[in-house]
Design a protein around this motif. Sequence first.
Motif, PDB file in Angstrom:
ATOM      1  N   GLY A 376       0.800  -1.218   0.000  1.00 51.50           N
ATOM      2  CA  GLY A 376       0.000   0.000   0.000  1.00 51.50           C
ATOM      3  C   GLY A 376       0.830   1.265   0.000  1.00 51.50           C
ATOM      4  O   GLY A 376       0.330   2.333   0.378  1.00 51.50           O
ATOM      5  N   VAL A 377       2.087   1.182  -0.409  1.00 50.57           N
ATOM      6  CA  VAL A 377       2.942   2.370  -0.507  1.00 50.57           C
ATOM      7  C   VAL A 377       2.664   3.064  -1.834  1.00 50.57           C
ATOM      8  O   VAL A 377       2.732   2.450  -2.903  1.00 50.57           O
ATOM      9  CB  VAL A 377       4.431   1.972  -0.406  1.00 50.57           C
ATOM     10  CG1 VAL A 377       5.319   3.198  -0.578  1.00 50.57           C
ATOM     11  CG2 VAL A 377       4.704   1.300   0.927  1.00 50.57           C
ATOM     12  N   THR A 378       2.350   4.323  -1.790  1.00 50.53           N
ATOM     13  CA  THR A 378       2.035   5.071  -3.003  1.00 50.53           C
ATOM     14  C   THR A 378       3.291   5.307  -3.830  1.00 50.53           C
ATOM     15  O   THR A 378       4.406   5.344  -3.285  1.00 50.53           O
ATOM     16  CB  THR A 378       1.395   6.415  -2.660  1.00 50.53           C
ATOM     17  OG1 THR A 378       2.334   7.198  -1.897  1.00 50.53           O
ATOM     18  CG2 THR A 378       0.118   6.214  -1.833  1.00 50.53           C
ATOM     19  N   PRO A 379       3.135   5.462  -5.161  1.00 50.46           N
ATOM     20  CA  PRO A 379       4.312   5.742  -5.995  1.00 50.46           C
ATOM     21  C   PRO A 379       5.056   7.004  -5.559  1.00 50.46           C
ATOM     22  O   PRO A 379       6.282   7.056  -5.642  1.00 50.46           O
ATOM     23  CB  PRO A 379       3.715   5.889  -7.404  1.00 50.46           C
ATOM     24  CG  PRO A 379       2.456   5.076  -7.362  1.00 50.46           C
ATOM     25  CD  PRO A 379       1.916   5.236  -5.982  1.00 50.46           C
ATOM     26  N   SER A 380       4.302   8.017  -5.116  1.00 46.83           N
ATOM     27  CA  SER A 380       4.970   9.259  -4.706  1.00 46.83           C
ATOM     28  C   SER A 380       5.832   9.035  -3.472  1.00 46.83           C
ATOM     29  O   SER A 380       6.949   9.564  -3.376  1.00 46.83           O
ATOM     30  CB  SER A 380       3.920  10.341  -4.428  1.00 46.83           C
ATOM     31  OG  SER A 380       3.049   9.941  -3.388  1.00 46.83           O
TER      32      SER A 380
END
Length: 449
Positions: A376-380
Motif C-alpha cells: 500500500g505504498v504510493t508511488p509518490s
Amino acid sequence: MEGQFVTTPFGRRAMSLGMLANQVRAQQIKPGYSIDKWKLYRSLCEAKPLLGVTDRALAVLNALLSFYPQNELSEESGLVVFPSNAQLSLRSHGMAEQTIRRHLAALVDAGLLTRKDSPNGKRYARKDRSGSIRDAFGFSLAPLLARAEEIEHLAAKVVAEKLYVQHLREQISLFRRDIAKLIEAAITDQVPGEWAQTFNEFRDIVESVPRAPTTTELEVVCDLIERLRLKVLNHLDIQLKSKNLSANPYQNERHIQNSNSESILDSEAPAQIENRQHADGHKVEQDREDANNAVPWRSVSVSIPSLPEPNMVGSDDRAATIISKAGDNRGSELKSFPLSLVLQACPDIAAYGPGGGIRSWRDLISAASVVKSMLGVTPSAYHDACTIMGYDNAATVIACILQRATKINSAGGYLRDLTRRTEKGEFAIGPMLMSLVRSNGGPATTLQS
C-alpha cells in the motif's frame, strides 16, 4: 534487672541451648547504655537479609516496640512488654493471631526477643504499693539492646553492599550504551571490522545476566563488558590513526539531477549509481574516489530516473523541492550494505524477485517495486524515498518493512517518516538490519566497508 534471670518456656515448648545462649547474651548489656528504639528498628529493617527475619516478623516487632512506654530502650526502665495477642493484632494491621504466634517464634529463634513466661503462661505485670512495676511477664527486649551495635554494623554492611551493587549496575548500563552506539557508528560509517561478530559477543554478555544477579555475577559481567568496550575503542582508534580522515563533510558531495522519466524497471540506473557494493564479492562498479579524480567533485552529475507519478497538480514542483532538499543534505546520505546482509535480514523479499530469487541489486529493486504496491505504498512515497535515500537503500527499506509487515500499521506512512528522518540525518539502515538478523536467528554477517 530483667536480664539477670534465665527462664524456661511455659507448657509444651521445649528449652534449647540456642534459647539459653540468647538469654545469656541478653544479660551482656553495658551499664547505663540506651538507644532510640525507632532508630534501632530502622537498622533492623536494613539488616533484615543478614538477620534472617521477614518483613511480617518485623511488623510484629514494630507492634511490640509500640507497647514500650519510652523512646529510649534502657535496662533501668525495664525491657519486658506484655501485650495480649489481640492487642498485637490490632497494632499489626489486623494480622491473624496464629500468624502473630508464628512470627513471634521466628523473632525468638533469630535472637531478637526472649520469652519471660509467667507461671500460667499469661502475659501480665505485678505492681508494688507505689504503683511501680515489680515484675512483668511477656517478651523481653533485652536482646535488642544487647545486640544494638551488632545490628547497626550489619545495617551499615547491607547499605554499603546495596551502594556497591548500584554502582556496578550503573557501570554496566554506561558500558552497554557506549558499546551499542560505537558499533552503530562503525557500521554506519563502514569502518572495517568484524562488527557483527562483536555485536553478537556483546549481546551474549548482556543476555547472560540473570534476572536477580548476585554481586559476584555483576562483577564478572561488568569486567567482561568493560573489556569489550576497550576492545571496540582500541579498534576504532587504530582505524582513525590509519586513515587520513578529512574534516570537510562535503568532500564527496554529488549533484543529483532528475533527467530521465522512464520507469525504474526499464532503466539501467542501478548500474549508474555510485558506491554499488555487491555481496558476492564483485568490485564496486564506480568508486567515488575515481570519480573525484576524473572530474572535479562540484561538477559530478548522476542521472537518476524517476518513477511514474500519479496525476496530481504540482507533483513536479514537489519532486523538484525534494531533490533540492536532498542536495542540501548530502552530508547525511545513507550508507549501502552488502546484498547478502540484506537478504539475511529480510529473506521474505526473495520470493518477489525475478524467477523467485534475488541475485543482484537490480533484482532487489525490481522486487521492491512489486512489494511496495502490495504494502500500500504510493508511488509518490516510494519516489521520495528513492530520491532521498537512493535506489538501493530505498529497496532495502522496503524489504525491511515487508519483513515486519505484521507489526506496521501503515507501511506508506512509515516509509514517509523514515524518508523525513533520512533527510534530517536522523536515520541509519545498519541498526534496522542488525535487529532483523537477530530476530531471524541467522548466523552473523561481517560488515566491512
